[in-house]
Design a protein around this motif. Sequence first.
Motif, mmCIF file in Angstrom:
data_model
loop_
_atom_site.group_PDB
_atom_site.id
_atom_site.type_symbol
_atom_site.label_atom_id
_atom_site.label_comp_id
_atom_site.label_asym_id
_atom_site.label_seq_id
_atom_site.Cartn_x
_atom_site.Cartn_y
_atom_site.Cartn_z
ATOM 1 N N GLY A 81 40.767 50.906 32.309
ATOM 2 C CA GLY A 81 39.995 51.200 33.682
ATOM 3 C C GLY A 81 39.190 50.004 33.998
ATOM 4 N N LEU A 82 38.539 49.448 33.135
ATOM 5 C CA LEU A 82 37.572 48.217 33.299
ATOM 6 C C LEU A 82 38.535 46.886 33.713
ATOM 7 N N ILE A 83 39.656 46.770 32.948
ATOM 8 C CA ILE A 83 40.405 45.679 33.117
ATOM 9 C C ILE A 83 41.195 45.730 34.731
ATOM 10 N N PHE A 84 41.353 47.151 35.036
ATOM 11 C CA PHE A 84 41.849 47.296 36.513
ATOM 12 C C PHE A 84 40.683 46.933 37.531
ATOM 13 N N LEU A 85 39.464 47.543 37.329
ATOM 14 C CA LEU A 85 38.392 47.039 38.194
ATOM 15 C C LEU A 85 38.041 45.442 38.115
ATOM 16 N N LEU A 86 37.907 44.983 37.089
ATOM 17 C CA LEU A 86 38.098 43.523 37.107
ATOM 18 C C LEU A 86 39.248 42.706 38.118
ATOM 19 N N LEU A 87 40.492 43.343 37.984
ATOM 20 C CA LEU A 87 41.462 42.634 38.558
ATOM 21 C C LEU A 87 41.295 43.128 40.230
ATOM 22 N N PHE A 88 40.836 44.203 40.544
ATOM 23 C CA PHE A 88 40.612 44.617 41.785
ATOM 24 C C PHE A 88 39.391 43.517 42.373
ATOM 25 N N ALA A 89 38.446 43.558 41.599
ATOM 26 C CA ALA A 89 37.272 42.589 42.203
ATOM 27 C C ALA A 89 37.890 41.342 42.404
ATOM 28 N N LEU A 90 39.061 40.883 41.472
ATOM 29 C CA LEU A 90 39.545 39.469 41.725
ATOM 30 C C LEU A 90 40.352 39.257 43.001
ATOM 31 N N TYR A 91 41.452 40.054 43.036
ATOM 32 C CA TYR A 91 42.198 40.340 44.263
ATOM 33 C C TYR A 91 42.012 40.972 45.469
ATOM 34 N N SER A 92 40.917 41.777 45.670
ATOM 35 C CA SER A 92 40.381 42.492 46.723
ATOM 36 C C SER A 92 41.420 43.566 47.138
ATOM 37 N N ASN A 93 42.288 43.798 46.417
ATOM 38 C CA ASN A 93 43.278 44.931 46.931
ATOM 39 C C ASN A 93 43.777 45.629 45.510
ATOM 40 N N LEU A 94 44.795 46.618 45.953
ATOM 41 C CA LEU A 94 45.264 47.486 44.683
ATOM 42 C C LEU A 94 46.585 47.169 44.237
ATOM 43 N N LYS A 95 47.349 46.398 45.112
ATOM 44 C CA LYS A 95 48.697 46.442 44.508
ATOM 45 C C LYS A 95 48.732 45.094 43.633
#
Length: 294
Positions: free
Chosen positions: A138-152
């Motif tokens: 979950g934390l990895i996903f949140l960091l990636l979301f913060a990086l790319y600013s989208n979910l896909k």
Amino acid sequence: NALITTAIGGDVATQVQQGEKQFDLVVRLERQYRDNPGEIANILVPTPGGPQIPLKEFADIRVMNGPSFIYRQDNSRYIGVQFSVAGRDLAGAVEDAMRQINGQVSLPEGYHLDWGGEYTEYTQSRAQLNIILPLTLGLIFLLLFALYSNLKFPFITVLGVVLSAPVGGLVALWLTGMPFSVSSGIGFLALFGVSVQTAVVYISYVNELRLGGTPLADAIRAGAVLRLRPIMMTALVAALGLLPAALATGVGTDTQRPFALVIVSGLFTRLLISIFLMPALYTLVARPDDRLEV
């Protein structure tokens, strides 16, 4: 009780000093008065009223087989039964022993079994791992979301890692006959982290090409070709660094070998699969109007 203990087993009365050393002075009955049940039965015990009566008047003295020590825990007596595990995993051996004991051993009333030792530490670590593993993802996903600013893009990153990285680790554990343990579970966590890094290298470069005006299909193809060397170097440095630990067979390798084996084998399969998987996943979710971050 104190009198009997002192008479038979002895008790420290004082200390004797010889030079700079001190020695306990133990007092107890001479051997001829304590070496058989008859003599022990004649030990005089004082009563609250003052007179002394022989021990045999209120106790039965006889020779029996019994434990040399009485162990207590949580105000209860317990008998410890120890065994070692060789040639198989700890959890499997204990679970097998549980099934056999539950089916063949009937405990008297008031008795119960507790499985402790390394197995208790294993179950506690396994319970913690069940919480840490999804929390880490979950934390990895949140960091990636913060990086790319989208979910896909975070979604395909995590999906690509889950579909490729564990394959090598699971196959390596199966081929070597190693069970899934806490050490190998931690190895999978580390493997996910390195695998996500390789996915980020690819996606960020494709986004950079698209921001520069490169068409979508050309950017996906160029990213797979041009980022192959950095991705390989990132994964191989980690894999080759842990290769000696994965191949070690000496003393103390029971915990480090599953950890290293999972990472090394998982990174190799991650490289082989992600070369084709990540471009395919990116093609499925990418759209011309994507918000691109690098």
